[in-house]
Design a protein around this motif. Sequence first.
Motif, PDB file in Angstrom:
ATOM      1  N   PHE A  64     -23.676   4.191  -4.137  1.00 31.43           N
ATOM      2  CA  PHE A  64     -23.596   2.928  -4.882  1.00 31.43           C
ATOM      3  C   PHE A  64     -23.832   1.727  -3.942  1.00 31.43           C
ATOM      4  N   GLN A  65     -24.810   0.905  -4.276  1.00 32.67           N
ATOM      5  CA  GLN A  65     -25.202  -0.200  -3.398  1.00 32.67           C
ATOM      6  C   GLN A  65     -24.616  -1.546  -3.837  1.00 32.67           C
ATOM      7  N   GLY A  66     -23.817  -1.536  -4.898  1.00 33.55           N
ATOM      8  CA  GLY A  66     -23.220  -2.789  -5.366  1.00 33.55           C
ATOM      9  C   GLY A  66     -23.949  -3.341  -6.572  1.00 33.55           C
ATOM     10  N   LEU A  67     -23.258  -4.229  -7.309  1.00 32.53           N
ATOM     11  CA  LEU A  67     -23.849  -4.814  -8.524  1.00 32.53           C
ATOM     12  C   LEU A  67     -24.711  -6.038  -8.213  1.00 32.53           C
ATOM     13  N   ARG A  68     -24.795  -6.396  -6.943  1.00 34.45           N
ATOM     14  CA  ARG A  68     -25.612  -7.516  -6.470  1.00 34.45           C
ATOM     15  C   ARG A  68     -25.253  -8.812  -7.223  1.00 34.45           C
ATOM     16  N   GLU A  69     -26.243  -9.555  -7.716  1.00 35.11           N
ATOM     17  CA  GLU A  69     -25.903 -10.876  -8.275  1.00 35.11           C
ATOM     18  C   GLU A  69     -24.915 -10.761  -9.434  1.00 35.11           C
ATOM     19  N   GLU A  70     -25.026  -9.695 -10.194  1.00 35.15           N
ATOM     20  CA  GLU A  70     -24.087  -9.492 -11.307  1.00 35.15           C
ATOM     21  C   GLU A  70     -22.645  -9.418 -10.760  1.00 35.15           C
ATOM     22  N   GLY A  71     -22.490  -8.763  -9.628  1.00 34.44           N
ATOM     23  CA  GLY A  71     -21.176  -8.658  -8.982  1.00 34.44           C
ATOM     24  C   GLY A  71     -20.668 -10.025  -8.529  1.00 34.44           C
ATOM     25  N   LEU A  72     -21.572 -10.854  -8.035  1.00 29.44           N
ATOM     26  CA  LEU A  72     -21.179 -12.199  -7.594  1.00 29.44           C
ATOM     27  C   LEU A  72     -20.689 -13.011  -8.791  1.00 29.44           C
ATOM     28  N   LYS A  73     -21.381 -12.847  -9.916  1.00 31.18           N
ATOM     29  CA  LYS A  73     -20.987 -13.581 -11.134  1.00 31.18           C
ATOM     30  C   LYS A  73     -19.604 -13.135 -11.591  1.00 31.18           C
ATOM     31  N   LEU A  74     -19.330 -11.851 -11.461  1.00 29.87           N
ATOM     32  CA  LEU A  74     -18.012 -11.346 -11.871  1.00 29.87           C
ATOM     33  C   LEU A  74     -16.917 -11.873 -10.940  1.00 29.87           C
ATOM     34  N   LEU A  75     -17.235 -11.993  -9.663  1.00 36.41           N
ATOM     35  CA  LEU A  75     -16.258 -12.559  -8.717  1.00 36.41           C
ATOM     36  C   LEU A  75     -15.958 -14.022  -9.082  1.00 36.41           C
ATOM     37  N   ALA A  76     -17.005 -14.755  -9.426  1.00 37.57           N
ATOM     38  CA  ALA A  76     -16.820 -16.162  -9.805  1.00 37.57           C
ATOM     39  C   ALA A  76     -15.972 -16.267 -11.072  1.00 37.57           C
ATOM     40  N   LEU A  77     -16.182 -15.331 -11.962  1.00 37.23           N
ATOM     41  CA  LEU A  77     -15.398 -15.295 -13.205  1.00 37.23           C
ATOM     42  C   LEU A  77     -13.910 -15.032 -12.884  1.00 37.23           C
TER      43      LEU A  77
END
Length: 340
Positions: A140-153
Amino acid sequence: MFVTMKPHATQAEFDAVLEKVRSLGLSPHPIAGIERRVVAVVGNTGGVDPDDLFGSMPGVAEALRVSQPFKLVSREVKEEPTIIDLGAAQLGGNAIVVMAGPCSVESKDQILETAHAVKKAGATLLRGGAFKPRTSPYEFQGLREEGLKLLALAREATGLKVVTEVKDTETADMVAEYADLLQVGARNMQNYSLLEKLGTIDRPILLKRGLSATIKEWLMAAEYIVAKGNPRVALCERGIRTFETMTRNTLDINAIPVLKALTHLPVVVDPSHGIGLRKHVPAIARAGVAAGADAVIVEVHPHPEKALSDGHQSLDFPEFEVLMKQVEIIAGAVGRPMKR
Ligand code: PEP
Ligand code: MN
């Protein structure tokens, strides 16, 4: 070398020192101190005698050579600790700061649930990787930008600040848009293009120690970031490679007091990667704080057995609550409050 001004030196006297440094083809780095100002002089200073050049200038208290190869991050040049203000917490101040969250951001539910739980237990920063540098390209390489958006949320929902890894120069600006603290992973500690890029970004940096990096190499890596103009760097001890195979890494407790003496930068301990064994993570977190770390970064997951990365070293929520209480007691024993 560095030039220390007298406590009441004037701005004009200070400016004259900067001008003289430039006239020699060297770069002046002014360092703000509480009592007196210091100018670090960077460049090829081999042939010049600091005292001859600056010692008799008005307003100058002394001009000395820095004995270590790292200059701007050295305690010789700046005695007072660097305190990184993250809004919710101050990294490098007296209070111990705890950052917690999953190894990787996996889903909206996972990150929100974790954010609420670690906040309730007393953490002030949420960790979570969106770009994961994995040993195997098939993992698993990470959700990339989607992951960043979830962190911001999750930050919006809880008020926790966000720390996440920046993997390369191409995505550094994007990660900086979402994160409050940019983590440089162990595998990237000597990625000089990335370090130089981060020196130009207006975000604090959490520089993890390379898998087999010496303390000197690590401080030189931090120097790259600071020399490019970003003084907000914290160092994270996350364990090094040794001959031991019973643990994932060997957390170098020695590095913590040694760093505190050599540098003014904040020091963070990562017991999760340091030992890599869930049941022993709390002991290593306690040891790190006892040894003088300013902060702890720890992996926490709602269901460690189902985690997409590093589940074997992630705490569940009740385990994290216990760790927080224990760390607070150890912090108290070394005269430090816990930031909640
Ligand atoms: C992490 O923090 O999940 C991580 C990959 O750490 P390191 O770079 O120290 O291995
Ligand atoms: Mn991890």
